[in-house]
Design a protein around this motif. Structure first.
Motif, PDB file in Angstrom:
ATOM      1  N   LEU A  90       1.076  -1.117  -0.011  1.00 12.89           N
ATOM      2  CA  LEU A  90       0.302   0.118   0.072  1.00 12.89           C
ATOM      3  C   LEU A  90       0.714   1.030  -0.133  1.00 12.89           C
ATOM      4  CD1 LEU A  90      -2.660  -1.297   2.456  1.00 12.89           C
ATOM      5  CD2 LEU A  90      -2.744  -0.868  -0.045  1.00 12.89           C
ATOM      6  N   ASN A  91       2.052   1.584   0.301  1.00 17.05           N
ATOM      7  CA  ASN A  91       2.638   2.620   0.113  1.00 17.05           C
ATOM      8  C   ASN A  91       4.023   2.644  -0.644  1.00 17.05           C
ATOM      9  OD1 ASN A  91       2.838   3.732   2.946  1.00 17.05           O
ATOM     10  ND2 ASN A  91       1.982   2.564   3.741  1.00 17.05           N
ATOM     11  N   GLY A  92       3.617   1.816  -1.674  1.00 10.94           N
ATOM     12  CA  GLY A  92       4.375   1.450  -2.838  1.00 10.94           C
ATOM     13  C   GLY A  92       5.399   0.479  -3.234  1.00 10.94           C
ATOM     14  N   TRP A  93       5.368  -0.374  -2.562  1.00 11.16           N
ATOM     15  CA  TRP A  93       6.726  -1.757  -2.459  1.00 11.16           C
ATOM     16  C   TRP A  93       5.840  -2.030  -3.942  1.00 11.16           C
ATOM     17  CZ3 TRP A  93       6.842  -6.966  -1.449  1.00 11.16           C
ATOM     18  CH2 TRP A  93       7.544  -7.157  -1.429  1.00 11.16           C
ATOM     19  N   LYS A  94       7.022  -2.923  -4.514  1.00 10.57           N
ATOM     20  CA  LYS A  94       6.051  -4.183  -5.521  1.00 10.57           C
ATOM     21  C   LYS A  94       6.831  -5.434  -5.361  1.00 10.57           C
ATOM     22  CE  LYS A  94       4.051  -0.440  -8.842  1.00 10.57           C
ATOM     23  NZ  LYS A  94       2.850  -0.470  -8.537  1.00 10.57           N
ATOM     24  N   PRO A  95       6.553  -6.393  -5.297  1.00  8.87           N
ATOM     25  CA  PRO A  95       6.551  -7.732  -5.248  1.00  8.87           C
ATOM     26  C   PRO A  95       7.434  -7.656  -6.934  1.00  8.87           C
ATOM     27  CG  PRO A  95       5.286  -7.834  -4.229  1.00  8.87           C
ATOM     28  CD  PRO A  95       5.046  -6.233  -5.076  1.00  8.87           C
ATOM     29  N   SER A  96       8.004  -8.698  -6.785  1.00  4.98           N
ATOM     30  CA  SER A  96       8.732  -9.068  -8.057  1.00  4.98           C
ATOM     31  C   SER A  96       7.897 -10.025  -8.834  1.00  4.98           C
ATOM     32  CB  SER A  96      10.048  -9.262  -8.551  1.00  4.98           C
ATOM     33  OG  SER A  96      10.239 -10.858  -7.546  1.00  4.98           O
ATOM     34  N   PRO A  97       7.868 -10.588 -10.297  1.00  5.17           N
ATOM     35  CA  PRO A  97       6.647 -11.137  -9.967  1.00  5.17           C
ATOM     36  C   PRO A  97       6.781 -13.150  -9.302  1.00  5.17           C
ATOM     37  CG  PRO A  97       7.588 -10.590 -12.165  1.00  5.17           C
ATOM     38  CD  PRO A  97       8.209  -9.834 -10.750  1.00  5.17           C
ATOM     39  N   THR A  98       8.196 -13.145  -8.732  1.00  2.00           N
ATOM     40  CA  THR A  98       8.201 -14.475  -8.196  1.00  2.00           C
ATOM     41  C   THR A  98       8.214 -14.267  -6.523  1.00  2.00           C
ATOM     42  OG1 THR A  98      10.804 -13.777  -8.331  1.00  2.00           O
ATOM     43  CG2 THR A  98       9.777 -15.941  -9.788  1.00  2.00           C
ATOM     44  N   GLU A  99       8.233 -13.271  -6.216  1.00  7.33           N
ATOM     45  CA  GLU A  99       7.692 -12.598  -4.515  1.00  7.33           C
ATOM     46  C   GLU A  99       6.039 -12.239  -3.918  1.00  7.33           C
ATOM     47  OE1 GLU A  99      10.758  -9.193  -3.075  1.00  7.33           O
ATOM     48  OE2 GLU A  99      10.563  -9.036  -5.141  1.00  7.33           O
ATOM     49  N   LEU A 100       5.288 -12.459  -5.516  1.00 11.30           N
ATOM     50  CA  LEU A 100       4.315 -12.574  -5.295  1.00 11.30           C
ATOM     51  C   LEU A 100       3.506 -14.253  -4.619  1.00 11.30           C
ATOM     52  CD1 LEU A 100       3.633 -10.764  -8.706  1.00 11.30           C
ATOM     53  CD2 LEU A 100       2.758  -9.795  -6.590  1.00 11.30           C
ATOM     54  N   MET A 101       4.152 -15.164  -4.723  1.00  8.15           N
ATOM     55  CA  MET A 101       3.901 -16.206  -3.888  1.00  8.15           C
ATOM     56  C   MET A 101       4.737 -16.737  -3.505  1.00  8.15           C
ATOM     57  SD  MET A 101       0.769 -18.395  -6.716  1.00  8.15           S
ATOM     58  CE  MET A 101       0.276 -18.741  -5.192  1.00  8.15           C
ATOM     59  N   MET A 102       4.284 -16.843  -2.399  1.00  4.90           N
ATOM     60  CA  MET A 102       5.893 -16.802  -1.131  1.00  4.90           C
ATOM     61  C   MET A 102       5.561 -18.308  -0.092  1.00  4.90           C
ATOM     62  SD  MET A 102       8.205 -15.155  -2.055  1.00  4.90           S
ATOM     63  CE  MET A 102       9.937 -14.533  -1.251  1.00  4.90           C
ATOM     64  N   ALA A 103       7.022 -18.986  -0.101  1.00  9.77           N
ATOM     65  CA  ALA A 103       6.833 -20.139   1.505  1.00  9.77           C
ATOM     66  C   ALA A 103       7.268 -19.892   2.308  1.00  9.77           C
ATOM     67  CB  ALA A 103       7.709 -21.048   0.547  1.00  9.77           C
ATOM     68  N   THR A 104       7.149 -19.945   3.718  1.00 17.87           N
ATOM     69  CA  THR A 104       7.364 -19.360   4.887  1.00 17.87           C
ATOM     70  C   THR A 104       7.953 -21.125   5.623  1.00 17.87           C
ATOM     71  OG1 THR A 104       5.671 -18.717   6.223  1.00 17.87           O
ATOM     72  CG2 THR A 104       6.529 -17.442   5.027  1.00 17.87           C
ATOM     73  N   GLY A 105       9.122 -20.993   6.383  1.00 16.80           N
ATOM     74  CA  GLY A 105       9.322 -22.114   7.271  1.00 16.80           C
ATOM     75  C   GLY A 105       8.353 -22.289   7.954  1.00 16.80           C
ATOM     76  N   GLY A 106       8.642 -23.491   8.726  1.00 22.44           N
ATOM     77  CA  GLY A 106       7.943 -24.269   9.372  1.00 22.44           C
ATOM     78  C   GLY A 106       8.975 -26.012  10.211  1.00 22.44           C
ATOM     79  N   THR A 107       9.210 -25.625  11.782  1.00 21.71           N
ATOM     80  CA  THR A 107       9.835 -25.971  12.500  1.00 21.71           C
ATOM     81  C   THR A 107       8.562 -27.220  13.059  1.00 21.71           C
ATOM     82  OG1 THR A 107      10.570 -24.357  13.301  1.00 21.71           O
ATOM     83  CG2 THR A 107      11.319 -26.365  14.812  1.00 21.71           C
ATOM     84  N   LEU A 108       9.949 -28.102  12.831  1.00 17.78           N
ATOM     85  CA  LEU A 108       9.486 -29.962  13.929  1.00 17.78           C
ATOM     86  C   LEU A 108       9.635 -29.506  14.943  1.00 17.78           C
ATOM     87  CD1 LEU A 108       7.956 -32.341  13.555  1.00 17.78           C
ATOM     88  CD2 LEU A 108      10.622 -33.193  13.057  1.00 17.78           C
ATOM     89  N   VAL A 109       8.662 -30.059  15.810  1.00 14.35           N
ATOM     90  CA  VAL A 109       8.448 -29.468  17.565  1.00 14.35           C
ATOM     91  C   VAL A 109       8.191 -30.583  17.927  1.00 14.35           C
ATOM     92  CG1 VAL A 109       8.282 -28.405  19.896  1.00 14.35           C
ATOM     93  CG2 VAL A 109       7.871 -27.180  17.228  1.00 14.35           C
ATOM     94  N   THR A 110       9.219 -31.028  18.520  1.00 13.88           N
ATOM     95  CA  THR A 110       9.533 -32.469  19.446  1.00 13.88           C
ATOM     96  C   THR A 110       9.219 -32.283  21.230  1.00 13.88           C
ATOM     97  OG1 THR A 110      11.600 -32.727  18.767  1.00 13.88           O
ATOM     98  CG2 THR A 110      10.006 -34.042  17.288  1.00 13.88           C
ATOM     99  N   LYS A 111       9.192 -33.329  22.162  1.00 16.52           N
ATOM    100  CA  LYS A 111       9.856 -32.791  23.200  1.00 16.52           C
ATOM    101  C   LYS A 111      11.393 -32.414  23.531  1.00 16.52           C
ATOM    102  CE  LYS A 111       9.288 -35.122  27.976  1.00 16.52           C
ATOM    103  NZ  LYS A 111       8.471 -36.271  28.354  1.00 16.52           N
ATOM    104  N   ALA A 112      11.908 -33.444  22.219  1.00 16.96           N
ATOM    105  CA  ALA A 112      13.921 -32.648  22.906  1.00 16.96           C
ATOM    106  C   ALA A 112      13.940 -31.223  22.064  1.00 16.96           C
ATOM    107  CB  ALA A 112      14.498 -33.647  21.133  1.00 16.96           C
ATOM    108  N   ASN A 113      12.932 -30.196  21.326  1.00 17.63           N
ATOM    109  CA  ASN A 113      12.655 -28.466  21.573  1.00 17.63           C
ATOM    110  C   ASN A 113      12.341 -28.234  21.740  1.00 17.63           C
ATOM    111  OD1 ASN A 113      11.291 -29.319  18.881  1.00 17.63           O
ATOM    112  ND2 ASN A 113      12.996 -28.169  17.719  1.00 17.63           N
ATOM    113  N   VAL A 114      11.125 -28.229  22.301  1.00 20.48           N
ATOM    114  CA  VAL A 114       9.680 -27.656  22.426  1.00 20.48           C
ATOM    115  C   VAL A 114       9.995 -26.471  23.364  1.00 20.48           C
ATOM    116  CG1 VAL A 114       8.912 -29.396  24.476  1.00 20.48           C
ATOM    117  CG2 VAL A 114       7.210 -27.722  23.305  1.00 20.48           C
ATOM    118  N   ALA A 115      10.848 -27.059  24.826  1.00 18.61           N
ATOM    119  CA  ALA A 115      11.348 -25.637  25.551  1.00 18.61           C
ATOM    120  C   ALA A 115      12.791 -24.722  25.110  1.00 18.61           C
ATOM    121  CB  ALA A 115      12.045 -26.122  26.612  1.00 18.61           C
ATOM    122  N   LYS A 116      12.872 -25.267  24.003  1.00 17.03           N
ATOM    123  CA  LYS A 116      13.515 -23.549  22.934  1.00 17.03           C
ATOM    124  C   LYS A 116      12.397 -23.407  22.708  1.00 17.03           C
ATOM    125  CE  LYS A 116      17.031 -25.462  20.906  1.00 17.03           C
ATOM    126  NZ  LYS A 116      18.221 -25.973  19.691  1.00 17.03           N
TER     127      LYS A 116
END
Length: 398
Positions: free
Chosen positions: A290-316
């Motif tokens: 809305l403030n004028g930044w224009k995503p490039s064609p490949t930035e219009l559809m993006m993936a974001t990361g996900g973290t596998l959480v188990t008992k080993a890393n849940v406290a972190k």
């Protein structure tokens, strides 16, 4: 008040040093930009955390924010969106269980000179470029890969043999389809694991609890349960508890209550998408567009990361999110407010749209937009993946 020459020069130098960002902020303080999140339902731990992230991001960048729910009703979703646009909202973001709604929402946004950031759900074989300025961008987690990793975790905990049931999400929703594809991919690698049944739990604990109770009646031996999200996982755990059973259950989202259950040993694992992050990132992206930044064609559809959480890393993970204030610098996420040293603060990369939509029938005669095809041919999928990774400084723990 009349300024001396020295005072005038000092103020001019200060204005030149800070550039346009304070001017932008001052303008917004006078007449704040309105950004609204419209989501499935508010009585959901995922969207409670989502709202926390969006609220913090809005305060940090100075926009007028609110959240509304369509309660899973497609017609109500459109009604809310149109009413908000008529009331002056310029930015919208959220999910859409009925993916066909994305076309209508982005068309409405374009009509009102607004923009929509789609999270999780979008209509297959409809690229944002097809919809013009009304479709600001789309992003979702790489759910096929995440579901594959989560299913393998479940199957290994079952000793690579036995029976499991799969409580799916809302039929037809993009993440529901992707997660099922990931589970099926993992199944091919575990020939001694048997899928007993697959039934929708509609993303909520009430329906999933009923489904699990039915499964326990129908099948005398269940060795594991795959929940399509953590809200369903809560209903499943409750049904198992009442039946006096303890078997491994996994789900998606990384909701706070589920993390507690992981720590207590009552829930095997979750994929944490950090909804606080997702909502804040979506709000910031709407602000930038809305403030004028224009995503490039490949930035219009993006993936974001996900973290596998188990008992080993849940406290972190709990420690990372456990402070009074979330550990994200929302202004630093902005391509407008931090044009040179922006930081996505998560793994973010361009989706290969051809690959993403390969499981869906392509409409007759449809081609992805030429600008996107040209960008892919020029190597922009890898180039922007590298760019985002190089800017990823403030890290989420794994």
């Amino acid at each position: 008040m009349k300024l001396t020459r020295r005072q005038f020069n000092k103020m001019a130098a200060l204005a030149a040093a800070v550039g346009t960002v304070p001017q932008l902020a001052a303008a917004q303080t006078k007449n704040k930009l309105k950004i609204t999140s419209v989501v499935t339902r508010l009585e959901n731990d995922y969207f409670t955390n989502w709202n926390k992230g969006a609220t913090e991001a809005a305060a940090a960048i100075g926009v007028d924010y609110k959240i509304l729910a369509y309660d899973g009703q497609a017609a109500k979703h459109i009604e809310i969106v149109e009413a908000q646009l008529q009331a002056g909202t310029k930015g919208l973001f959220g999910d859409s269980n009925d993916t066909a709604n994305v076309k209508q929402i982005t068309s409405l946004a374009g009509k009102y000179n607004a923009t929509y950031i789609a999270v999780w759900d979008t209509l297959p074989w409809m690229h944002p470029i097809d919809q013009g300025n009304g479709y600001g961008s789309f992003f979702a987690a790489d759910d096929v890969q995440n579901a594959y990793n989560l299913a393998k975790t479940l199957f290994e905990a079952m000793g690579s043999k036995g029976n499991f049931v799969h409580i799916t999400g809302f039929p037809g929703a993009s993440p529901d389809i992707s997660r099922t594809l990931g589970v099926d991919r993992a199944l091919k690698e575990f020939p001694n694991i048997k899928l007993l049944a697959r039934q929708p739990g509609n993303w909520n604990p009430v329906d999933s609890r009923r489904v699990m109770e039915d499964m326990l009646t129908r099948y005398p031996k269940i060795d594991g349960v795959y929940a399509q999200n953590d809200s369903e996982g809560l209903g499943i755990v409750q049904a198992l508890k009442e039946a006096g059973l303890k078997i491994p259950v996994v789900g998606h989202d990384g909701n706070a209550e589920n993390l507690e259950l992981i720590e207590q040993g009552q829930y095997l694992a979750s994929i944490s998408y950090i909804p606080q992050y997702q909502a804040g990132f979506a709000l910031v992206r709407a602000f930038d567009v809305l403030n004028g930044w224009k995503p490039s064609p490949t930035e219009l559809m993006m993936a974001t990361g996900g973290t596998l959480v188990t008992k080993a890393n849940v406290a972190k993970i709990k420690a990372f999110l456990g402070g009074g204030k979330l550990p994200f610098d929302w202004r630093k996420m902005s391509r407008v407010l931090s044009p040179d040293d922006w930081d996505p603060q998560n793994f973010v990369w361009p989706l290969d749209v051809e690959q993403m939509w390969a499981p869906y029938p392509r409409p007759a005669g449809y081609e992805l937009p030429k600008a996107y095809r040209d960008a892919v041919a020029a190597g922009d999928l890898q180039r922007y993946k590298d760019l985002y990774f190089s800017h990823y400084k403030k890290r989420i723990p794994t």
